[in-house]
Design a protein around this motif. Sequence first.
Motif, mmCIF file in Angstrom:
data_model
loop_
_atom_site.group_PDB
_atom_site.id
_atom_site.type_symbol
_atom_site.label_atom_id
_atom_site.label_comp_id
_atom_site.label_asym_id
_atom_site.label_seq_id
_atom_site.Cartn_x
_atom_site.Cartn_y
_atom_site.Cartn_z
ATOM 1 N N SER A 134 -2.710 9.359 -8.640
ATOM 2 C CA SER A 134 -4.157 9.113 -8.586
ATOM 3 C C SER A 134 -4.615 8.346 -9.822
ATOM 4 C CB SER A 134 -4.926 10.438 -8.483
ATOM 5 O OG SER A 134 -4.651 11.083 -7.266
ATOM 6 N N ASP A 135 -4.062 8.739 -10.961
ATOM 7 C CA ASP A 135 -4.395 8.029 -12.205
ATOM 8 C C ASP A 135 -3.925 6.577 -12.143
ATOM 9 O OD1 ASP A 135 -5.508 10.320 -13.231
ATOM 10 O OD2 ASP A 135 -3.770 10.852 -14.476
ATOM 11 N N LEU A 136 -2.715 6.372 -11.623
ATOM 12 C CA LEU A 136 -2.167 5.014 -11.512
ATOM 13 C C LEU A 136 -3.002 4.162 -10.559
ATOM 14 C CD1 LEU A 136 1.650 5.860 -11.366
ATOM 15 C CD2 LEU A 136 0.516 4.519 -13.157
ATOM 16 N N GLU A 137 -3.517 4.816 -9.504
ATOM 17 C CA GLU A 137 -4.381 4.085 -8.567
ATOM 18 C C GLU A 137 -5.687 3.679 -9.253
ATOM 19 O OE1 GLU A 137 -6.464 4.627 -4.164
ATOM 20 O OE2 GLU A 137 -5.144 6.193 -4.961
ATOM 21 N N GLU A 138 -6.280 4.574 -10.007
ATOM 22 C CA GLU A 138 -7.509 4.266 -10.736
ATOM 23 C C GLU A 138 -7.294 3.145 -11.761
ATOM 24 O OE1 GLU A 138 -9.394 7.623 -12.510
ATOM 25 O OE2 GLU A 138 -9.568 8.732 -10.629
ATOM 26 N N LEU A 139 -6.103 3.080 -12.310
ATOM 27 C CA LEU A 139 -5.780 2.061 -13.302
ATOM 28 C C LEU A 139 -5.414 0.720 -12.654
ATOM 29 C CD1 LEU A 139 -3.657 4.246 -15.752
ATOM 30 C CD2 LEU A 139 -5.895 3.216 -16.247
ATOM 31 N N GLY A 140 -5.353 0.687 -11.325
ATOM 32 C CA GLY A 140 -5.090 -0.562 -10.616
ATOM 33 C C GLY A 140 -3.629 -0.860 -10.358
ATOM 34 N N PHE A 141 -2.732 0.129 -10.598
ATOM 35 C CA PHE A 141 -1.302 -0.100 -10.396
ATOM 36 C C PHE A 141 -0.840 0.231 -8.976
ATOM 37 C CE2 PHE A 141 -1.550 0.344 -15.017
ATOM 38 C CZ PHE A 141 -0.777 -0.735 -15.425
ATOM 39 N N LEU A 142 -1.623 1.008 -8.247
ATOM 40 C CA LEU A 142 -1.248 1.395 -6.884
ATOM 41 C C LEU A 142 -2.397 1.122 -5.927
ATOM 42 C CD1 LEU A 142 0.488 4.877 -7.451
ATOM 43 C CD2 LEU A 142 1.581 2.630 -7.248
ATOM 44 N N ASN A 143 -2.037 0.837 -4.680
ATOM 45 C CA ASN A 143 -3.027 0.688 -3.610
ATOM 46 C C ASN A 143 -2.737 1.707 -2.524
ATOM 47 O OD1 ASN A 143 -4.292 -1.568 -4.794
ATOM 48 N ND2 ASN A 143 -2.763 -2.952 -3.912
ATOM 49 N N LYS A 144 -3.794 2.127 -1.833
ATOM 50 C CA LYS A 144 -3.615 3.033 -0.712
ATOM 51 C C LYS A 144 -3.177 2.236 0.502
ATOM 52 C CE LYS A 144 -6.308 7.178 -0.960
ATOM 53 N NZ LYS A 144 -7.648 7.768 -0.855
ATOM 54 N N ALA A 145 -2.166 2.721 1.193
ATOM 55 C CA ALA A 145 -1.729 2.061 2.429
ATOM 56 C C ALA A 145 -2.727 2.395 3.535
ATOM 57 C CB ALA A 145 -0.336 2.536 2.811
ATOM 58 N N TYR A 146 -2.982 1.420 4.394
ATOM 59 C CA TYR A 146 -3.973 1.637 5.454
ATOM 60 C C TYR A 146 -3.507 2.648 6.484
ATOM 61 C CZ TYR A 146 -6.188 -2.549 3.565
ATOM 62 O OH TYR A 146 -6.786 -3.458 2.749
ATOM 63 N N SER A 147 -2.217 2.659 6.763
ATOM 64 C CA SER A 147 -1.718 3.449 7.895
ATOM 65 C C SER A 147 -1.143 4.812 7.506
ATOM 66 C CB SER A 147 -0.635 2.643 8.629
ATOM 67 O OG SER A 147 0.412 2.308 7.725
ATOM 68 N N SER A 148 -1.201 5.171 6.224
ATOM 69 C CA SER A 148 -0.654 6.474 5.829
ATOM 70 C C SER A 148 -1.316 6.929 4.544
ATOM 71 C CB SER A 148 0.857 6.376 5.615
ATOM 72 O OG SER A 148 1.126 5.702 4.395
ATOM 73 N N SER A 149 -0.953 8.110 4.109
ATOM 74 C CA SER A 149 -1.521 8.651 2.873
ATOM 75 C C SER A 149 -0.709 8.218 1.661
ATOM 76 C CB SER A 149 -1.546 10.185 2.940
ATOM 77 O OG SER A 149 -0.223 10.676 3.118
ATOM 78 N N GLY A 150 0.347 7.437 1.898
ATOM 79 C CA GLY A 150 1.194 6.998 0.791
ATOM 80 C C GLY A 150 0.565 5.877 -0.015
ATOM 81 N N ARG A 151 1.259 5.489 -1.082
ATOM 82 C CA ARG A 151 0.777 4.424 -1.966
ATOM 83 C C ARG A 151 1.801 3.288 -2.001
ATOM 84 N NH1 ARG A 151 -2.472 7.910 -1.569
ATOM 85 N NH2 ARG A 151 -3.962 8.697 -3.139
ATOM 86 N N ILE A 152 1.295 2.097 -2.284
ATOM 87 C CA ILE A 152 2.168 0.930 -2.465
ATOM 88 C C ILE A 152 1.801 0.244 -3.776
ATOM 89 C CG2 ILE A 152 2.497 0.586 0.015
ATOM 90 C CD1 ILE A 152 0.441 -1.651 -0.095
ATOM 91 N N PRO A 153 2.738 -0.460 -4.383
ATOM 92 C CA PRO A 153 2.452 -1.112 -5.670
ATOM 93 C C PRO A 153 1.458 -2.259 -5.498
ATOM 94 C CG PRO A 153 4.832 -0.950 -5.247
ATOM 95 C CD PRO A 153 4.139 -0.646 -3.968
ATOM 96 N N SER A 154 0.652 -2.469 -6.514
ATOM 97 C CA SER A 154 -0.266 -3.604 -6.541
ATOM 98 C C SER A 154 0.401 -4.776 -7.261
ATOM 99 C CB SER A 154 -1.553 -3.220 -7.276
ATOM 100 O OG SER A 154 -1.258 -2.963 -8.650
ATOM 101 N N ASP A 155 -0.262 -5.930 -7.247
ATOM 102 C CA ASP A 155 0.245 -7.073 -8.007
ATOM 103 C C ASP A 155 0.357 -6.729 -9.492
ATOM 104 O OD1 ASP A 155 0.242 -8.459 -5.659
ATOM 105 O OD2 ASP A 155 -1.477 -9.741 -6.136
ATOM 106 N N LYS A 156 -0.582 -5.930 -9.966
ATOM 107 C CA LYS A 156 -0.568 -5.510 -11.372
ATOM 108 C C LYS A 156 0.689 -4.688 -11.673
ATOM 109 C CE LYS A 156 -3.404 -3.083 -14.825
ATOM 110 N NZ LYS A 156 -4.692 -2.347 -15.050
#
Length: 337
Positions: A47-69
């Motif tokens: 959750s912290d990594l997502e707030e920092l812009g390193f992860l994005n939420k996947a549309y089709s699941s509760s998982g996360r995927i890496p961002s360009d950052k």
Amino acid sequence: MLDDRKLKILYAIIDSYISTSEPIGSRTISKQYDMGVSSATVRNEMSDLEELGFLNKAYSSSGRIPSDKAYRHYVNYLLSSHFDEISKNIYGIDVLSKHINEKNKIFKESAKIISDVTECITATMITDYMDCSVKSIDVINISGNSYVLVLVFDTGKVINTVFDSKTKFSTEVLQELLFYLKKYLINVKVSDLNERLEYLKLTFVSKIPFITEISDLIGKEKSSIELEGISNIFNFPEYQDLKKAKELIHFLEDKNELEDLFLSYSGDKIYVSIGSENNKDFLNENTIVATSYDFGDGSKGKIAVIGPTRMDYEKILSTMLSLNDRIRDILKWREAE
């Protein structure tokens, strides 16, 4: 600044997504990777990594995927680490030495090796004088409607092109033509010529029709571009979307687009442009890894690997670095001969 645990979790997510192309959740991270903490703790860190812009939420699941950052952070880490520990024994690399005096074959073989090893698309470009500046221009009538265009560059390279014109022009018209050519093109880099030539054609064509013929000759093909492994595009689920696949293939088939891409960077270091860092909207889900070489004879070569942002960065960077070493060794041998 990310602490060690966040970095470990981030790199685990990147590694998993590169391997599977599937979003990953905290329970999977906790089970498959030795984090030494509970899945709840991993979830909080994600959750912290997502707030920092390193992860994005996947549309089709509760998982996360890496961002360009995230990929940028990962690539910077790889480029700053020691690649000596990564195997440099790339299959087929020794074939390059067979073509020590044939730069076109060196690059063609290099592109094939990279494409085979990385399973990505590889593009190569050899330019003979794109980084040169125009030092002198002359157009000489040799007989009837036959002329010779003489271009001299600041490197000493001279290009003579004999051509036939539809019309013979007077000495006065030729002098006026040369006046405008010299005014707008002398001391201009070859890579910037096309813009100047278009201006000349639009501005003076009614006054000097001959200027269109000359402009087209000066702006003719200046580089040799080849592609390897275009079919590799379909190895990635990202390109199962036919619209995305068509956009990328159309881009790759456009020589001017590829030339602009190659000319957008210089230097002999590895260059990595990730997703949104690319200046083309249809490339914002792709990464380009490139490097260039100076052949020492006024010509330069560039190699680029093109694939999705989820490409295997470690394999691609290690392959490119390995080939860098080999190609530069070959170029040194050429200079020594």
